[in-house]
Design a protein around this motif. Structure first.
Motif, PDB file in Angstrom:
ATOM      1  N   ARG A  14       0.823  -1.211   0.000  1.00  0.00           N
ATOM      2  CA  ARG A  14       0.000   0.000   0.000  1.00  0.00           C
ATOM      3  C   ARG A  14       0.853   1.256   0.000  1.00  0.00           C
ATOM      4  NH1 ARG A  14      -4.549  -1.557   4.596  1.00  0.00           N
ATOM      5  NH2 ARG A  14      -5.784  -2.996   3.331  1.00  0.00           N
ATOM      6  N   ALA A  15       1.948   1.220   0.748  1.00  0.00           N
ATOM      7  CA  ALA A  15       2.833   2.380   0.796  1.00  0.00           C
ATOM      8  C   ALA A  15       3.530   2.583  -0.543  1.00  0.00           C
ATOM      9  CB  ALA A  15       3.854   2.210   1.919  1.00  0.00           C
ATOM     10  N   VAL A  16       4.068   1.521  -1.100  1.00  0.00           N
ATOM     11  CA  VAL A  16       4.787   1.632  -2.376  1.00  0.00           C
ATOM     12  C   VAL A  16       3.863   2.140  -3.485  1.00  0.00           C
ATOM     13  CG1 VAL A  16       5.988   0.297  -4.171  1.00  0.00           C
ATOM     14  CG2 VAL A  16       6.486  -0.114  -1.759  1.00  0.00           C
ATOM     15  N   ALA A  17       2.576   1.806  -3.387  1.00  0.00           N
ATOM     16  CA  ALA A  17       1.612   2.251  -4.402  1.00  0.00           C
ATOM     17  C   ALA A  17       1.461   3.763  -4.434  1.00  0.00           C
ATOM     18  CB  ALA A  17       0.257   1.596  -4.158  1.00  0.00           C
ATOM     19  N   GLN A  18       1.942   4.457  -3.404  1.00  0.00           N
ATOM     20  CA  GLN A  18       1.874   5.919  -3.386  1.00  0.00           C
ATOM     21  C   GLN A  18       2.866   6.553  -4.362  1.00  0.00           C
ATOM     22  OE1 GLN A  18      -0.396   7.619  -1.296  1.00  0.00           O
ATOM     23  NE2 GLN A  18      -1.118   5.529  -0.992  1.00  0.00           N
ATOM     24  N   TRP A  32      16.966   2.678   0.889  1.00  0.00           N
ATOM     25  CA  TRP A  32      17.224   2.176  -0.465  1.00  0.00           C
ATOM     26  C   TRP A  32      17.085   0.651  -0.526  1.00  0.00           C
ATOM     27  CZ3 TRP A  32      20.996  -1.314  -1.912  1.00  0.00           C
ATOM     28  CH2 TRP A  32      22.047  -1.544  -1.010  1.00  0.00           C
ATOM     29  N   LYS A  33      17.396  -0.023   0.588  1.00  0.00           N
ATOM     30  CA  LYS A  33      17.244  -1.480   0.612  1.00  0.00           C
ATOM     31  C   LYS A  33      15.775  -1.882   0.670  1.00  0.00           C
ATOM     32  CE  LYS A  33      20.372  -3.880   2.808  1.00  0.00           C
ATOM     33  NZ  LYS A  33      21.228  -4.449   3.883  1.00  0.00           N
ATOM     34  N   ARG A  34      14.964  -1.072   1.356  1.00  0.00           N
ATOM     35  CA  ARG A  34      13.526  -1.319   1.349  1.00  0.00           C
ATOM     36  C   ARG A  34      12.971  -1.195  -0.069  1.00  0.00           C
ATOM     37  NH1 ARG A  34      11.766  -3.754   6.073  1.00  0.00           N
ATOM     38  NH2 ARG A  34      12.505  -2.606   7.901  1.00  0.00           N
ATOM     39  N   TRP A  38      11.227  -3.866  -3.688  1.00  0.00           N
ATOM     40  CA  TRP A  38      10.090  -3.585  -4.574  1.00  0.00           C
ATOM     41  C   TRP A  38      10.556  -3.184  -5.969  1.00  0.00           C
ATOM     42  CZ3 TRP A  38       5.392  -4.987  -3.019  1.00  0.00           C
ATOM     43  CH2 TRP A  38       5.183  -5.191  -1.651  1.00  0.00           C
ATOM     44  N   ASN A  39      11.811  -3.512  -6.295  1.00  0.00           N
ATOM     45  CA  ASN A  39      12.374  -3.243  -7.620  1.00  0.00           C
ATOM     46  C   ASN A  39      12.251  -1.774  -7.997  1.00  0.00           C
ATOM     47  OD1 ASN A  39      13.023  -6.031  -8.155  1.00  0.00           O
ATOM     48  ND2 ASN A  39      10.830  -6.374  -8.503  1.00  0.00           N
ATOM     49  N   THR A  40      12.482  -0.919  -7.013  1.00  0.00           N
ATOM     50  CA  THR A  40      12.416   0.526  -7.223  1.00  0.00           C
ATOM     51  C   THR A  40      13.738   1.142  -6.794  1.00  0.00           C
ATOM     52  OG1 THR A  40      10.031   0.532  -6.822  1.00  0.00           O
ATOM     53  CG2 THR A  40      11.174   2.641  -6.629  1.00  0.00           C
ATOM     54  N   GLN A  41      14.251   2.046  -7.625  1.00  0.00           N
ATOM     55  CA  GLN A  41      15.533   2.673  -7.324  1.00  0.00           C
ATOM     56  C   GLN A  41      15.333   4.157  -7.057  1.00  0.00           C
ATOM     57  OE1 GLN A  41      19.010   1.484  -9.592  1.00  0.00           O
ATOM     58  NE2 GLN A  41      19.669   3.611  -9.763  1.00  0.00           N
ATOM     59  N   PRO A  42      15.899   4.663  -5.976  1.00  0.00           N
ATOM     60  CA  PRO A  42      15.781   6.097  -5.696  1.00  0.00           C
ATOM     61  C   PRO A  42      16.674   6.925  -6.614  1.00  0.00           C
ATOM     62  CG  PRO A  42      17.214   5.072  -4.091  1.00  0.00           C
ATOM     63  CD  PRO A  42      16.671   3.957  -4.948  1.00  0.00           C
ATOM     64  N   HIS A  43      16.346   8.206  -6.715  1.00  0.00           N
ATOM     65  CA  HIS A  43      17.196   9.127  -7.463  1.00  0.00           C
ATOM     66  C   HIS A  43      18.404   9.567  -6.635  1.00  0.00           C
ATOM     67  CE1 HIS A  43      13.210   9.484  -9.395  1.00  0.00           C
ATOM     68  NE2 HIS A  43      13.905   9.651 -10.490  1.00  0.00           N
TER      69      HIS A  43
END
Length: 214
Positions: A14-18, A32-34, A38-43
């Motif tokens: 639910r959080a990642v969906a934001q 960044w490990k969290r 979810w296969n998401t990389q920060p800028h």
């Protein structure tokens, strides 16, 4: 386009969906490990890296371990400097360090005082600071409870409309949690802060609660 600040606390679906495609993402230390789960990389990754290590192949700002700002507050300052006024904080509630939750709520209040629209979101709750004199609206949602608390010792002149338990020019005291577990009526709720800042918490009802993904 907004900014998403991701701390190292629990981060579920639910959080990642934001996170929207064009959002600018700042991860704080182990955040960044969290995101990686979810296969998401920060800028950008900022932190003193006392709870993780600097990631390879990402832009990082390494902070000293002895400093006034928490990693998340430093990220919040960066977001404001970059001109973002719509900010969502994820991974900022819960986890093993309760003091970090309080610190992150304080950071959200600071962001609100800089003119930002800010929320903290986890699997079960959404948290919003509402400053003195502001009006805050929420759409009808029968699956949630609405709670409000003063962020100083006393908040006066508080009004609630469109709620199961309305209030007109009421007073909230920090040592008496009268604002817990209200409900939003069909036309939506309106919260008016008078003198004193408020913390508004919207939480899934017990039969709607999700599970944090580790």
């Amino acid at each position: 386009m907004g900014c998403v600040i991701v701390s190292a606390g629990p981060l579920g679906e639910r959080a990642v969906a934001q996170i929207q495609q064009d959002d600018y993402i700042i991860a704080c230390d182990g955040g960044w490990k969290r995101l990686e789960q979810w296969n998401t990389q920060p800028h950008l990754v900022v932190g003193d890296f006392d709870s993780s290590h600097p990631p390879k192949g990402m832009e990082c700002i390494c902070l000293p371990t002895e400093k006034d700002d928490t990693d998340t507050h430093y990220a919040a300052r960066l977001a404001v400097q970059k001109g973002y006024t719509q900010i969502i904080m994820l991974g900022a509630l819960g986890g093993a360090r309760m003091e970090h939750t309080f610190a992150n709520i304080a950071t959200a209040l600071w962001l609100a005082r800089q003119g930002c629209k800010v929320s903290l979101v986890d699997e079960n709750s959404r948290v919003y600071p509402v400053l003195s004199g502001q009006c805050f609206s929420l759409a009808y949602d029968p699956a949630v409870y609405l709670s409000i608390f003063p962020l100083q010792s006393v908040a006066s002149g508080v009004s609630l409309k469109g709620t199961k338990y309305p209030m007109q020019d009421g007073t909230l005291n920090s040592d008496y949690p009268i604002g817990v577990s209200n409900e939003i009526l069909a036309d939506g709720a309106e919260i008016q802060a008078g003198q004193g800042d408020l913390l508004v918490i919207v939480t899934q009802k017990d039969n709607q609660l999700g599970t944090n993904e580790e």
